[in-house]
Write an enzyme that holds these catalytic residues in place. Sequence first.
Site, mmCIF file in Angstrom:
data_model
loop_
_atom_site.group_PDB
_atom_site.id
_atom_site.type_symbol
_atom_site.label_atom_id
_atom_site.label_comp_id
_atom_site.label_asym_id
_atom_site.label_seq_id
_atom_site.Cartn_x
_atom_site.Cartn_y
_atom_site.Cartn_z
ATOM 1 N N GLU B 40 0.834 -1.200 0.000
ATOM 2 C CA GLU B 40 0.000 0.000 0.000
ATOM 3 C C GLU B 40 0.876 1.262 0.000
ATOM 4 O O GLU B 40 1.815 1.360 0.790
ATOM 5 C CB GLU B 40 -0.916 0.000 1.226
ATOM 6 C CG GLU B 40 -1.978 1.101 1.177
ATOM 7 C CD GLU B 40 -2.909 1.090 2.392
ATOM 8 O OE1 GLU B 40 -2.526 0.501 3.425
ATOM 9 O OE2 GLU B 40 -4.005 1.672 2.313
ATOM 10 N N LYS B 112 -10.123 2.334 -2.570
ATOM 11 C CA LYS B 112 -10.351 1.767 -1.227
ATOM 12 C C LYS B 112 -11.721 2.172 -0.685
ATOM 13 O O LYS B 112 -12.023 3.361 -0.584
ATOM 14 C CB LYS B 112 -9.239 2.258 -0.306
ATOM 15 C CG LYS B 112 -9.191 1.633 1.075
ATOM 16 C CD LYS B 112 -7.887 2.060 1.778
ATOM 17 C CE LYS B 112 -7.740 1.435 3.154
ATOM 18 N NZ LYS B 112 -6.428 1.766 3.771
ATOM 19 N N CYS B 149 -5.999 -2.915 2.167
ATOM 20 C CA CYS B 149 -5.779 -2.843 3.621
ATOM 21 C C CYS B 149 -7.042 -2.975 4.499
ATOM 22 O O CYS B 149 -7.514 -4.069 4.689
ATOM 23 C CB CYS B 149 -4.979 -1.589 3.952
ATOM 24 S SG CYS B 149 -4.115 -1.706 5.534
#
Lengths: 290, 290
Positions: B40, B112, B149
């Site tokens: 990331e 995300k 994540c």
Amino acid sequence: MRVALVQEKWSGNKEVALKKSSDAVKEAAANGAELVVLQELHQGPYFCQHEDVELFNLAESFEEDVKFWSSVAKQNSVVLVTSLFEKRAAGLYHNTAVVFEKDGTIAGKYRKMHIPDDPGFYEKFYFTPGDLGFEPIQTSVCRLGVLVCWDQWYPEAARLMALKGAEVLIYPTAIGWFDGDTEDEKKRQRDAWITVQRGHAVANGLPLISVNRVGFEADPSGQLDGIRFWGSSFVCGPQGEILAEAATDEETILYADIDLKRCETVRRWWPFLRDRRIDAYDGLLKRYID
Amino acid sequence: MRVALVQEKWSGNKEVALKKSSDAVKEAAANGAELVVLQELHQGPYFCQHEDVELFNLAESFEEDVKFWSSVAKQNSVVLVTSLFEKRAAGLYHNTAVVFEKDGTIAGKYRKMHIPDDPGFYEKFYFTPGDLGFEPIQTSVCRLGVLVCWDQWYPEAARLMALKGAEVLIYPTAIGWFDGDTEDEKKRQRDAWITVQRGHAVANGLPLISVNRVGFEADPSGQLDGIRFWGSSFVCGPQGEILAEAATDEETILYADIDLKRCETVRRWWPFLRDRRIDAYDGLLKRYID
């Protein structure tokens, strides 16, 4: 909260099974357990290894069975999670967890929602999928998110219990190996079963109790080679951390002390419920998105 | 399909980071990797440790960054998963995975969806939650379910990717420890992170690739004690079985060979998609069910 998980072999006889399991509840209570969980379909064999209409007879005693376990809960003053074969009407049967309060009253029922059908696990023949939804059961020890076996593989089931305020996830279970599988494959299967459940604990910040059968049960029809239930009953905490785990091949009463306050702390650190994208989850209600 | 995961420390300098990561892609390609996944926000520090409007400057180069990684994918003829800071408009930024095809074209983007906000991880300040949904990205190696994540903790995200035909789940990641935590707590956190992801693999019958940062990064504001990223990048198969796992404290290129045909076999044995109770999942679209 002290909990006890009763992991047993099928004794070959209902009367013996009732005696053995109720003795275990008594022992667990004497050792301080307030919540006792029995394995899936604990008062009989795992009869779903073949399809036989005569086996529906096992559900005829449902009302009587409920009375029996009610008295066991009351005598030992424990919250008791049982797993019974429920006859609801002719041709309509469920795989039902009945939960008893310490005074023997019925705290609530859960009818297995996800029903498997695989060689040796012909449950779709016996059990109508549950229609009570995913509703936690309020008891004097805490709010129980009771699910059953195949539900273990479904994050949706655990999540719905969490969204409805369950304080612990509980799975009575009957899962095992075929002896013909390789040792590698057996390891992968058992690990997958433990892992997916620990994952539910993590994702929801909840402790989890899973109680499995143990021992070998032959297929009475002789078509398959029977199932060696892998035991491995366990309790984990809200980070998925293992608090207690039973052997793969022994009967046992497994104890664990669950700290319910810990869940509050863990959820403050990892506030997953805060960030769910409910605006983007519509697809979860679809079978598949082609 | 051979995959490579590039687990790196922050080098302190973007130019050095670009060189180091692109060299790693080159090495991975030379070693037969067809798919390379970077961690990331790999071209900068983990800048979300404090809130500073000046740091939005890091996103100004987004178009240029896309061109750079496009050329890296093309030069090495690999499918490349990157993780970039995207400026979409003034005051509108995303944490965006851009996936490149072997010829350097953009195969797709994922913004995300679940954004954390915890001490040291002030991502809600920097990143608007994604609006592209959970859409797998078709590439020449297979259909990639790219998430990022914090999405790791959400079974919903993994499930939606699976329902849309993803063939592998992929998570570029930046997660670590605070040195002040006890060793027990650190172990629980790392184990929980691995476990919940392995659980997604199991529940969906899909392999999974997770690539984390490694090394210590101080908090430039001096308010917190910095984060020690725990590495532990890993690849697991569709039963959650670990195929490869990196160390907690070393830079590495981690390789694994993923057998995509295995997923078909595993899903025939454990046909979880068959039995989902979509008639009873409405509650998943609610924030909480009071």
